[in-house]
Design a protein around this motif. Sequence first.
Motif, PDB file in Angstrom:
ATOM      1  N   ASP A   1       4.276   7.248   2.396  1.00 35.35           N
ATOM      2  CA  ASP A   1       3.397   6.094   2.651  1.00 35.35           C
ATOM      3  C   ASP A   1       2.272   6.049   1.624  1.00 35.35           C
ATOM      4  O   ASP A   1       1.886   4.981   1.150  1.00 35.35           O
ATOM      5  N   ALA A   2       1.765   7.243   1.287  1.00 32.52           N
ATOM      6  CA  ALA A   2       0.679   7.313   0.291  1.00 32.52           C
ATOM      7  C   ALA A   2       1.165   6.780  -1.060  1.00 32.52           C
ATOM      8  O   ALA A   2       0.426   6.095  -1.768  1.00 32.52           O
ATOM      9  N   LEU A   3       2.421   7.086  -1.400  1.00 29.96           N
ATOM     10  CA  LEU A   3       2.971   6.559  -2.656  1.00 29.96           C
ATOM     11  C   LEU A   3       2.973   5.037  -2.656  1.00 29.96           C
ATOM     12  O   LEU A   3       2.570   4.399  -3.626  1.00 29.96           O
ATOM     13  N   TYR A   4       3.408   4.451  -1.517  1.00 29.56           N
ATOM     14  CA  TYR A   4       3.411   2.987  -1.399  1.00 29.56           C
ATOM     15  C   TYR A   4       2.016   2.424  -1.626  1.00 29.56           C
ATOM     16  O   TYR A   4       1.829   1.465  -2.372  1.00 29.56           O
ATOM     17  N   THR A   5       1.028   3.047  -0.954  1.00 29.48           N
ATOM     18  CA  THR A   5      -0.329   2.503  -1.051  1.00 29.48           C
ATOM     19  C   THR A   5      -0.919   2.692  -2.459  1.00 29.48           C
ATOM     20  O   THR A   5      -1.870   2.027  -2.812  1.00 29.48           O
ATOM     21  N   LEU A   6      -0.322   3.604  -3.229  1.00 31.54           N
ATOM     22  CA  LEU A   6      -0.797   3.790  -4.604  1.00 31.54           C
ATOM     23  C   LEU A   6       0.092   3.033  -5.598  1.00 31.54           C
ATOM     24  O   LEU A   6       0.165   3.381  -6.779  1.00 31.54           O
ATOM     25  N   GLY A   7       0.776   2.026  -5.089  1.00 30.26           N
ATOM     26  CA  GLY A   7       1.544   1.120  -5.953  1.00 30.26           C
ATOM     27  C   GLY A   7       2.800   1.719  -6.539  1.00 30.26           C
ATOM     28  O   GLY A   7       3.266   1.299  -7.597  1.00 30.26           O
TER      29      GLY A   7
ATOM     30  N   LEU B   1       2.587  -1.102   5.805  1.00 33.43           N
ATOM     31  CA  LEU B   1       3.462   0.070   5.932  1.00 33.43           C
ATOM     32  C   LEU B   1       4.353  -0.049   7.161  1.00 33.43           C
ATOM     33  O   LEU B   1       5.411   0.557   7.230  1.00 33.43           O
TER      34      LEU B   1
ATOM     35  N   GLN C   1       3.535  -5.810  -3.085  1.00 35.94           N
ATOM     36  CA  GLN C   1       3.069  -4.731  -3.964  1.00 35.94           C
ATOM     37  C   GLN C   1       1.791  -5.143  -4.720  1.00 35.94           C
ATOM     38  O   GLN C   1       0.892  -4.327  -4.915  1.00 35.94           O
TER      39      GLN C   1
ATOM     40  N   LYS D   1      -1.937  -3.311  -4.270  1.00 34.39           N
ATOM     41  CA  LYS D   1      -2.730  -2.724  -5.355  1.00 34.39           C
ATOM     42  C   LYS D   1      -4.225  -2.977  -5.173  1.00 34.39           C
ATOM     43  O   LYS D   1      -5.054  -2.302  -5.768  1.00 34.39           O
TER      44      LYS D   1
ATOM     45  N   PHE E   1      -5.538   8.426   4.490  1.00 37.69           N
ATOM     46  CA  PHE E   1      -4.694   8.841   5.609  1.00 37.69           C
ATOM     47  C   PHE E   1      -5.390   9.872   6.491  1.00 37.69           C
ATOM     48  O   PHE E   1      -6.196  10.675   6.019  1.00 37.69           O
TER      49      PHE E   1
ATOM     50  N   PHE F   1      -0.359  14.838  -2.416  1.00 37.90           N
ATOM     51  CA  PHE F   1       0.959  15.234  -2.926  1.00 37.90           C
ATOM     52  C   PHE F   1       0.964  16.743  -3.196  1.00 37.90           C
ATOM     53  O   PHE F   1       0.268  17.216  -4.104  1.00 37.90           O
TER      54      PHE F   1
ATOM     55  N   THR G   1      -1.169   4.643 -12.068  1.00 39.69           N
ATOM     56  CA  THR G   1      -0.236   3.590 -11.666  1.00 39.69           C
ATOM     57  C   THR G   1      -0.898   2.217 -11.544  1.00 39.69           C
ATOM     58  O   THR G   1      -0.223   1.207 -11.687  1.00 39.69           O
ATOM     59  N   LEU G   2      -2.183   2.194 -11.255  1.00 34.37           N
ATOM     60  CA  LEU G   2      -2.815   0.909 -10.939  1.00 34.37           C
ATOM     61  C   LEU G   2      -3.854   0.429 -11.952  1.00 34.37           C
ATOM     62  O   LEU G   2      -4.363  -0.673 -11.826  1.00 34.37           O
TER      63      LEU G   2
END
Lengths: 268, 255
Positions: free
Chosen positions: A136-142, B50, B74, B78, B84, B90, B105-106
């Motif tokens: 989910d964190a990956l999704y929120t980070l685009g 989500l 998407q 952004k 969370f 990660f 990424t952004l």
Amino acid sequence: MKQTLNVFQFYKTKQTFIYEIVEGLGKTVCMVLETFSYIFKFDINFQSTVNQMVEVGWRSTPIVLLTSFFTGMVLALQVGTATSNLFNEPVYVGTVTGFSMVIELGPVLTAIVVTGRVGAAITAELGTMKVTEQLDALYTLGTNPVRYLAVSRLLACFFMLPILTVISNIVGIYGGLILSTNTWGLPSCTYLSQSLDFMTVRTFLHGFIKSFFFALIIVIVACYKGFNAKNGAEGVGKSVTESVVTSMVLILIADYFLTFLLVTLRIK
Amino acid sequence: MIKVENIYKNFGKKSVLCGVNLEVCSGQTLVIVGSSGVGKSILLKTIVGLIKPESGSVTIDNVDITKCAPSDLQKIQKKMGYVFQEAALFDSLNIFENVAFGLRTLTNLDEQGIRNRVVKCLAMVGLKNVEHLKPANLSGGMKKRVAIARTISYKPNYIFYDEPTTGLDPIMSDIISDLIISLKKDLNVSSIVVTHDMNSAYKIADKIMMIYEGKIIFSGAPEEVKSTDNEYVQQFVKGSRYGPIQQTDRIFEME
């Protein structure tokens, strides 16, 4: 009344089971299409792919060497013993060992070893990421998790499994050679000529082609089970077991159909 | 602006959200409170896309994210940042790479820019010299602070905090509350904060909402929370086990 309820319950359970299978197949197809769309668009993380290649290829090499070497030796021992009983001397040891390794045991054993080592690791890693909300964190980070995690693993396995299969074939034949020369007193040149004389490019291709399909099975099942893990650590453990069992069963089933297809196409 | 209209969400037979409506204007901070397990995090995840709701709409910057194409979703995502509940760092990356992830990424920052921003954001949450460590080497509170640093690093327009002060000591909770206020003032960030920490809620909120049994049962300014005669709100704010909210009933139902 109770019986009617039981019958109803039975149909409901069956319906749920079928629904789950259809849903699972649908999700898998979507994931595979998404993965290939990124590959065809060349949207690939090369650094991650190289890291995965090291993980899949280099780090799996010792266990593949070990299993292939002993499998080759066992084959040579079995063939030698059987032919000694029939013809009073070991014959066709090199031929049977070579052919068995190249067309069947090399690709299947390597795929099974990689399933146990790499497939399980992929499911465990992705499953843990799922239950700890890292996906989910990956999704929120685009970042799409399929692009970030599945593509590199698929490419790595797709390129490394065939290479491991070739290594496995060579080491298996070598294992047979060691046993044949030491146990049956077969000259090494005789064993090698038996192994290689009847082997053609098509024989080699037979096993080589299979390994690409096995690589797809391993990664697709492992990623699917990882992405759909739930219920914490227990759920991840269950997903890993399901991933390994499903991959192994699918590899063996696919092996039959691929063999049938390749033999029909005269790639043998 | 964030506008949530008539959101319903079920898990099996259990209704978690039953017709939730809310609105967050630009630069506003909405705090959502409620007992554990009433669907606060589900609501937050539904707003960021989500989780897909059964029905209803979530409109962010005039785009209904429940109906838009994944590519549009998407683009909207952004603009959003999500902290969370369990940090969700990660595992395979060190702290620097975790915080830099969103920047890579952004944003179009170069490597030096990324390095500077990471160090600055970690300092804002009170962390120094942890860049080389892996998340496994940090305490729960430190992980939470890294997660906040990761989210604020790429300066999103909307930030969603899922219990940002849980697991932090009172001083650090206060620092995080101040950080949320300063982000609002300096960058005009709109935030939705799910929390049980009423001190923090009173400090950061422009508006406080309370969820009970999947519905918004109270909405008002922090002063109104203190003065309301809503017995659910009063019981929750006082932290009393006696009142209309029956914890034991809910635990029994869940079993």
